[in-house]
Design a protein around this motif. Structure first.
Motif, short mmCIF file in Angstrom:
data_model
loop_
_atom_site.label_atom_id
_atom_site.label_comp_id
_atom_site.label_asym_id
_atom_site.label_seq_id
_atom_site.Cartn_x
_atom_site.Cartn_y
_atom_site.Cartn_z
N LEU A 238 6.10 35.50 -16.14
CA LEU A 238 6.65 35.20 -16.26
C LEU A 238 7.01 34.82 -17.63
O LEU A 238 7.91 35.18 -18.80
N LEU A 239 5.51 34.50 -18.11
CA LEU A 239 5.01 34.76 -20.45
C LEU A 239 5.70 35.92 -20.77
O LEU A 239 5.79 36.25 -21.33
N GLN A 240 4.73 37.08 -19.60
CA GLN A 240 5.57 38.57 -20.55
C GLN A 240 7.06 38.27 -20.55
O GLN A 240 7.40 38.45 -21.53
N ALA A 241 7.55 37.79 -19.33
CA ALA A 241 8.40 38.39 -18.91
C ALA A 241 9.96 37.75 -20.60
O ALA A 241 10.70 38.53 -20.97
N GLU A 242 9.37 36.20 -20.85
CA GLU A 242 9.39 35.61 -21.74
C GLU A 242 9.95 36.39 -23.18
O GLU A 242 10.69 36.47 -23.55
N PHE A 243 8.54 37.07 -23.70
CA PHE A 243 8.27 37.36 -24.67
C PHE A 243 9.40 39.30 -24.77
O PHE A 243 9.41 39.18 -25.83
N LEU A 244 9.41 39.76 -24.02
CA LEU A 244 10.11 40.60 -23.40
C LEU A 244 11.22 40.18 -23.59
O LEU A 244 12.84 41.12 -23.69
N GLU A 245 12.68 38.86 -23.55
CA GLU A 245 13.56 38.38 -23.87
C GLU A 245 14.36 39.32 -23.44
O GLU A 245 15.66 39.95 -23.52
#
Ligand code: GDP
Ligand code: MG
Length: 370
Positions: A238-245
């Motif tokens: 989820l953290l990575q996903a947030e970063f990817l926007e």
């Protein structure tokens, strides 16, 4: 070269078939309206009748939505799509099963699962994550070869009691080539002989530098067997996903990618698709690869009927005219006529391509040798 019947050509020129037959007779050809003529003859006729020859190009018939960009204000956050890769026996299937088990919705529903090629979980925090549950690397590379890039994040599974193996390296290379961010899940950490530190060190040799080695690749120690680290893995996803926007426009005709397709004896052709943008609704008419269809019914990965599917949601679709291929794009169109037109055009093109690739006949091979 293409052949066409006299009548078909007459229709396209909006002339009478009989007039074409007459003109052909004057050119020294005895044909009826139902007979075919070759392309050269057809072109002569078209000129004879004072029409312009217009070669049909892809853009006239086929659909290309690649330049159709959604306005920024229409975009909404969408769940990440995750593929799990790694060496055989390092625990990909076990990890997929264990992650599926963390789904709070499934817990409520009582946990019947149907295998579908992709599933989505809802986390305790209410976020959604989609996992591709297709046999690893091949599906990933084949879909990519077909121009479909559905994976947002790769989770690389490495068994802590083993090491960096050939398929681990292959997975690293595929992921780098696809320019997709990676999270390393060091699995089987419940085992006594587990040595996660050694895995992190070995990964350095393949230019995968995890956070603990001062790199920027997230890593997490897990056990698919005991469930250790699964929550942390989901957090990191989820953290990575947030970063990817990750965003998509849900308010438009759907575009989706086929993850898996098969012919079911009872239900007919079935396809598991993943919506890329827009919302797919029951009753929607679509073209997918060389097939057309209408959404008769949709099921989610819990076997539940759904009326619509938005971005990153995997669903199984009923109502296809034939079985598409993994990686094919599904596009919703205005009506059935349009869907059929595009599908037929693509079928013709596919046949042409096959014919062009057909092996040379013995005759031409021998004359080439002579
Ligand atoms: P795949 O080939 O990567 O899909 O690996 P599998 O999920 O089929 O797992 C291979 C073997 O490792 C099976 O016997 C699993 O039970 C076992 N296994 C998978 N994950 C774990 C784990 O976290 N701990 C232990 N002890 N065994 C595991
Ligand atoms: Mg497996």
């Amino acid at each position: 070269p293409e052949a066409i019947t006299v009548q078909e050509l007459a229709n396209r020129m909006a002339e009478k078939g009989a007039d074409l037959v007459k003109a052909l007779f004057n050119m020294g050809m005895m044909v009826t309206v139902n007979q075919t003529i070759d392309q050269d003859t057809a072109e002569l006729l078209v000129e004879e009748f004072g029409h312009r020859i217009q070669r049909v190009s892809d853009s006239d018939i086929d659909i290309d939505t690649s330049t159709d960009v959604d306005p920024e204000e229409a975009l909404q956050a969408r769940p990440p799509v995750v593929t799990i890769m790694g060496h055989v026996d390092h625990g990909k299937t076990s990890l997929l099963d264990a992650l599926r088990g963390t789904d709070v919705v499934r817990g409520e529903a009582g946990g019947i699962t149907q295998h579908m090629g992709a599933y989505q979980i809802r986390t305790k925090g209410g976020d959604h994550v989609t996992f591709l549950d297709t046999p690893g690397h091949e599906a990933f590379t084949e879909m990519r070869a077909r121009g479909a890039n559905v994976t947002d994040i790769v989770v690389l599974v490495v068994a802590a009691d083993d090491g960096i193996m050939p398929q681990t390296i292959e997975a690293i290379n595929h992921t780098k080539a696809a320019d997709v961010p990676m999270i390393v899940a060091i699995n089987k950490c419940d085992k006594e002989e587990a040595n996660p530190k050694r895995i992190r060190e070995r990964l350095l040799e393949h230019e995968v530098i995890v956070e603990e080695m001062s790199g920027d690749v997230q890593d997490v120690e897990v056990s698919a067997k005991t469930g250790k680290g699964l929550d942390e893995l989901i957090e990191k996803i989820l953290l990575q996903a947030e970063f990817l926007e990750l965003k998509a426009n849900p308010d438009r005709p759907a575009e989706a990618t086929v993850v898996e397709a098969k012919l079911d004896k009872g239900k007919g052709p079935l396809a598991t698709i993943l919506v890329n943008r827009g919302t797919l609704k029951r009753g929607d008419v679509f073209v997918v690869g060389t097939e057309s269809g209408r959404v008769r019914a949709m099921h989610d990965d819990k076997g539940k009927q759904v009326k619509e599917a938005g971005p990153s949601m995997p669903v199984e679709v009923l109502g296809l005219g034939g079985v598409p291929m993994a990686g094919d794009q599904l596009l919703v169109v205005e009506n059935e006529q349009r869907a059929r037109e595009v599908a037929e055009y693509r079928q013709e093109k596919a046949t042409e391509k096959r014919t062009a690739m057909a092996p040379a006949s013995l005759d031409t091979m021998f004359s080439a040798l002579a």
